[in-house]
Design an enzyme around this catalytic site. Structure first.
Site, mmCIF file in Angstrom:
data_model
loop_
_atom_site.group_PDB
_atom_site.id
_atom_site.type_symbol
_atom_site.label_atom_id
_atom_site.label_comp_id
_atom_site.label_asym_id
_atom_site.label_seq_id
_atom_site.Cartn_x
_atom_site.Cartn_y
_atom_site.Cartn_z
ATOM 1 N N CYS A 49 -104.340 -14.303 -111.253
ATOM 2 C CA CYS A 49 -104.744 -15.107 -110.095
ATOM 3 C C CYS A 49 -104.355 -16.572 -110.225
ATOM 4 O O CYS A 49 -104.246 -17.280 -109.219
ATOM 5 C CB CYS A 49 -106.251 -14.987 -109.883
ATOM 6 S SG CYS A 49 -106.808 -13.295 -109.624
ATOM 7 N N HIS A 95 -108.288 -20.595 -105.172
ATOM 8 C CA HIS A 95 -108.052 -19.154 -105.236
ATOM 9 C C HIS A 95 -109.172 -18.460 -104.480
ATOM 10 O O HIS A 95 -110.355 -18.751 -104.689
ATOM 11 C CB HIS A 95 -108.039 -18.723 -106.705
ATOM 12 C CG HIS A 95 -108.117 -17.251 -106.896
ATOM 13 N ND1 HIS A 95 -107.319 -16.365 -106.202
ATOM 14 C CD2 HIS A 95 -108.896 -16.493 -107.713
ATOM 15 C CE1 HIS A 95 -107.609 -15.137 -106.569
ATOM 16 N NE2 HIS A 95 -108.563 -15.188 -107.491
ATOM 17 N N ASN A 151 -109.208 -11.067 -101.936
ATOM 18 C CA ASN A 151 -108.577 -11.664 -103.115
ATOM 19 C C ASN A 151 -107.163 -11.111 -103.247
ATOM 20 O O ASN A 151 -106.974 -9.943 -103.582
ATOM 21 C CB ASN A 151 -109.413 -11.329 -104.357
ATOM 22 C CG ASN A 151 -108.865 -11.958 -105.626
ATOM 23 O OD1 ASN A 151 -107.750 -12.448 -105.666
ATOM 24 N ND2 ASN A 151 -109.667 -11.922 -106.681
#
Length: 324
Positions: A113, A251, A281
């Site tokens: 990520c 993020h 996500n």
């Protein structure tokens, strides 16, 4: 050339949208449960013919169009992904070929990520040392292909997508002015936290792709602390305060993490770009995807001071301050 600036951005999403209610028909969950704990309402899932490379290519084309450039103008492609099309070659080389800019530098970065921030830092460093004039920095993922769709604690959290930005080398801005550019970046990693967020497969260990595994409560705790600390580091390095930031593009892991991090730093919620409700996500794609969304809807404007931040498996984490 001893600096780089961000010229434009682009993004791409799969055709299929999957709502929480659709997932609730497959696993023991509900729209209310997912929204309350994550803020996610839907996600995009790649279908037949859609891969990390195709999404990355579409995002790259959009970014090039955004700044009026063509494939021949790109010298470097750095693609952040944890879900490459193949073990090798690098998915970046497939994007390079699809765009028609063969012969330059193209490679992948694996930092999950945080991958986009790692890729941004690598590209910025390469431009500063004269390795090229312009770089495409891409975050692209098809996390739906490594999810255990029977595990309600993880399968509801992720989606697929891609985002890209174009960086251009430039002379260093003089001290005290507000010239555009990448101002400061700090990156970290801690392999001791491997078992809190990982994929239980790989060519060297199981000869399989594997599925994502996560201990969500522990990841949440580490995320808030690590992200708050690295944001402070970048602010100190750039000699600016939290009040000077126009936008934070985090993020998009979980709305509760976004809120907790902003609160810890004293950053107003209205300065935080949030797209997790729409995209879920998307790992390395989430920061550039959220950034492009906010640029195109008019929130982020030229001259704004923007903070990128992310944390992912490894753990890896980092932040980057950019003046547009």
């Amino acid at each position: 050339m001893i600096g780089s600036r961000l010229l434009g951005s682009g993004s791409a999403l799969p055709r299929r949208v999957v709502t929480n209610d659709e997932l609730a028909a497959r696993v023991d969950t509900s729209d209310e449960w997912i929204v309350e704990r994550t803020g996610i309402r839907q996600r995009y899932i790649a279908g037949e013919g859609e891969t990390t490379a195709t999404l990355a290519t579409d995002a790259a084309r959009a970014a090039l169009a955004d700044c009026g450039l063509g494939p021949a103008d790109i010298d470097i492609i750095v693609l952040a992904t944890a879900t490459p099309d193949n073990t090798f070659p690098a998915t970046a080389t497939k994007v390079q070929h699809a765009l028609g800019c063969n012969g330059g530098i193209a490679f992948d970065v694996a930092a999950v990520c945080s991958g986009f921030l790692y890729a941004l830092c690598v590209a910025d460093s390469m431009l500063r040392t004269g390795m090229g004039r312009r770089a495409l920095v891409i975050g692209a993922e098809t996390f739906s292909r490594i999810l255990d769709w029977s595990d309600r604690t993880t399968c509801v959290l992720f989606g697929d997508g891609a985002g890209a930005v174009v960086l251009e080398a430039q002379g260093e801005a003089s001290e005290g002015d507000k010239a555009p550019g990448v101002l400061a970046t700090r990156l970290h990693a801690d392999g001791a936290s491997h078992d809190l967020l990982y994929v239980d497969g790989g060519p060297s260990t199981t000869q399989t792709v594997g599925h994502l595994r996560m201990k969500g409560r522990e990841v949440f705790r580490h995320a808030v602390v690590n992200l708050s600390d690295v944001l402070k580091e970048v602010l100190e390095e750039a000699k600016v305060s939290a009040e000077d930031i126009d936008w934070v593009v985090p993020h998009q892991a979980n709305a509760r993490i976004l809120d907790a991090t902003a609160k810890k730093l004293g950053i107003p919620r209205e300065k935080v770009i949030v797209t997790v409700h729409e995209h879920a996500n998307t790992s390395a794609a989430s920061v550039p995807l959220a950034f492009d969304t906010a640029r195109r809807d008019g929130r982020i404007k030229p001259g704004d001071l923007v903070m990128f931040e992310a944390m992912g498996g490894g753990f890896t984490w980092g932040a980057s301050l950019v003046r547009l």
